[in-house]
Motif scaffolding. Sequence first.
Motif, PDB file in Angstrom:
ATOM      1  N   PRO A  68      -5.405 -12.858  40.500  1.00  0.00           N
ATOM      2  CA  PRO A  68      -5.816 -12.005  39.379  1.00  0.00           C
ATOM      3  C   PRO A  68      -5.502 -10.549  39.648  1.00  0.00           C
ATOM      4  O   PRO A  68      -5.427 -10.091  40.791  1.00  0.00           O
ATOM      5  CB  PRO A  68      -7.317 -12.254  39.288  1.00  0.00           C
ATOM      6  CG  PRO A  68      -7.716 -12.699  40.645  1.00  0.00           C
ATOM      7  CD  PRO A  68      -6.546 -13.462  41.203  1.00  0.00           C
ATOM      8  N   LYS A  69      -5.285  -9.783  38.586  1.00  0.00           N
ATOM      9  CA  LYS A  69      -4.994  -8.362  38.722  1.00  0.00           C
ATOM     10  C   LYS A  69      -6.263  -7.617  39.141  1.00  0.00           C
ATOM     11  O   LYS A  69      -7.381  -8.119  39.042  1.00  0.00           O
ATOM     12  CB  LYS A  69      -4.465  -7.822  37.400  1.00  0.00           C
ATOM     13  CG  LYS A  69      -3.135  -8.442  37.010  1.00  0.00           C
ATOM     14  CD  LYS A  69      -2.677  -7.916  35.674  1.00  0.00           C
ATOM     15  CE  LYS A  69      -1.374  -8.566  35.258  1.00  0.00           C
ATOM     16  NZ  LYS A  69      -0.924  -8.088  33.930  1.00  0.00           N
TER      17      LYS A  69
ATOM     18  N   GLU B  78      -6.394 -21.352  32.098  1.00  0.00           N
ATOM     19  CA  GLU B  78      -6.712 -19.932  31.941  1.00  0.00           C
ATOM     20  C   GLU B  78      -6.295 -19.132  33.168  1.00  0.00           C
ATOM     21  O   GLU B  78      -5.891 -17.971  33.065  1.00  0.00           O
ATOM     22  CB  GLU B  78      -8.212 -19.767  31.675  1.00  0.00           C
ATOM     23  CG  GLU B  78      -8.648 -20.207  30.282  1.00  0.00           C
ATOM     24  CD  GLU B  78      -8.079 -19.334  29.196  1.00  0.00           C
ATOM     25  OE1 GLU B  78      -7.925 -18.105  29.439  1.00  0.00           O
ATOM     26  OE2 GLU B  78      -7.756 -19.852  28.110  1.00  0.00           O
ATOM     27  N   LYS B  79      -6.383 -19.760  34.328  1.00  0.00           N
ATOM     28  CA  LYS B  79      -5.944 -19.058  35.544  1.00  0.00           C
ATOM     29  C   LYS B  79      -4.459 -18.742  35.473  1.00  0.00           C
ATOM     30  O   LYS B  79      -4.022 -17.638  35.839  1.00  0.00           O
ATOM     31  CB  LYS B  79      -6.252 -19.906  36.770  1.00  0.00           C
ATOM     32  CG  LYS B  79      -7.737 -20.051  37.064  1.00  0.00           C
ATOM     33  CD  LYS B  79      -7.957 -20.915  38.289  1.00  0.00           C
ATOM     34  CE  LYS B  79      -9.457 -21.101  38.574  1.00  0.00           C
ATOM     35  NZ  LYS B  79      -9.676 -21.960  39.758  1.00  0.00           N
TER      36      LYS B  79
ATOM     37  N   ARG C 191      -2.718 -18.576  32.706  1.00  0.00           N
ATOM     38  CA  ARG C 191      -2.458 -17.688  31.571  1.00  0.00           C
ATOM     39  C   ARG C 191      -2.612 -16.229  31.979  1.00  0.00           C
ATOM     40  O   ARG C 191      -1.853 -15.360  31.527  1.00  0.00           O
ATOM     41  CB  ARG C 191      -3.430 -18.014  30.434  1.00  0.00           C
ATOM     42  CG  ARG C 191      -3.120 -17.242  29.145  1.00  0.00           C
ATOM     43  CD  ARG C 191      -4.135 -17.582  28.077  1.00  0.00           C
ATOM     44  NE  ARG C 191      -5.457 -17.094  28.426  1.00  0.00           N
ATOM     45  CZ  ARG C 191      -5.862 -15.818  28.278  1.00  0.00           C
ATOM     46  NH1 ARG C 191      -5.032 -14.908  27.799  1.00  0.00           N
ATOM     47  NH2 ARG C 191      -7.085 -15.465  28.609  1.00  0.00           N
ATOM     48  N   LYS C 192      -3.591 -15.941  32.847  1.00  0.00           N
ATOM     49  CA  LYS C 192      -3.760 -14.571  33.324  1.00  0.00           C
ATOM     50  C   LYS C 192      -2.585 -14.121  34.177  1.00  0.00           C
ATOM     51  O   LYS C 192      -2.345 -12.923  34.326  1.00  0.00           O
ATOM     52  CB  LYS C 192      -5.057 -14.473  34.117  1.00  0.00           C
ATOM     53  CG  LYS C 192      -6.296 -14.603  33.240  1.00  0.00           C
ATOM     54  CD  LYS C 192      -7.570 -14.583  34.065  1.00  0.00           C
ATOM     55  CE  LYS C 192      -8.795 -14.765  33.169  1.00  0.00           C
ATOM     56  NZ  LYS C 192     -10.063 -14.783  33.965  1.00  0.00           N
ATOM     57  N   GLY C 193      -1.845 -15.073  34.735  1.00  0.00           N
ATOM     58  CA  GLY C 193      -0.658 -14.733  35.508  1.00  0.00           C
ATOM     59  C   GLY C 193       0.606 -14.656  34.671  1.00  0.00           C
ATOM     60  O   GLY C 193       1.699 -14.491  35.227  1.00  0.00           O
TER      61      GLY C 193
ATOM     62  N   GLU D 121      -8.931  -7.310  36.511  1.00  0.00           N
ATOM     63  CA  GLU D 121      -9.656  -8.497  36.166  1.00  0.00           C
ATOM     64  C   GLU D 121     -10.586  -8.994  37.261  1.00  0.00           C
ATOM     65  O   GLU D 121     -11.347  -9.915  37.066  1.00  0.00           O
ATOM     66  CB  GLU D 121      -8.675  -9.633  35.808  1.00  0.00           C
ATOM     67  CG  GLU D 121      -7.858  -9.304  34.558  1.00  0.00           C
ATOM     68  CD  GLU D 121      -6.834 -10.382  34.298  1.00  0.00           C
ATOM     69  OE1 GLU D 121      -6.717 -11.296  35.136  1.00  0.00           O
ATOM     70  OE2 GLU D 121      -6.151 -10.321  33.241  1.00  0.00           O
TER      71      GLU D 121
END
Length: 214
Positions: free
Chosen positions: A206-207, A160-161, A163-165, A210
Amino acid sequence: MKKIKKMPLVISTLIVLVLIASISIFIFNAREYKNKESLKIDQKVSNEKLETNEIDQNISKEDQEKKVTEEKKVNENKENEKTSNESVTKNENINNQNKATTKSNNSQSNNTEKKDVVPKQESATPQPVEPQKTCTPKKFTFSYVRADFSSFAACKEMGEKYRKGGYRYICDNYQDDCGDTYYMLSLTEANSSVELDYHTIPVPTPKLEEMPNE
């Protein structure tokens, strides 16, 4: 005088016509005779072919009957041999059983006699030792498999980490030589199907949207 001169011409033409008619009749008769002879020859040939076919059929029938009789004889001989062999084996089995019963009776009588004289000696039978199975942990059948995580939850959390990137991830499970299950994290870029090792890619930051509010 003119009539007398015309008479030989008329006679000659009549003679020529008669000759032509006779020749044509002769040719016609000769053709018919040839046709009749050719028909007779064809009939003879066809009759001879029919006779030869009938002879061949009769010969083939006789051969088939001979084969059938020979096969029957062979089968009867085989059955007779089987019955004779079965009877022999039965007799042998009966004889062996009789011998075995006599031996067992003799051995029982001998054992009863020995029991009165010699006491029993218990023999310690060694128990077979089972060979210990050895295995190598984190060893897989395929060389490209990695033991990244021991649980699916840990693999998913790391995926998931990424995927957020902007990456896509897959958590595949594999069993090692000892039967333990491990999970391997494979990454792919958004517009590519090439699998990547997450160890070679830093964890994306993370952005701002987020990030948790303090």
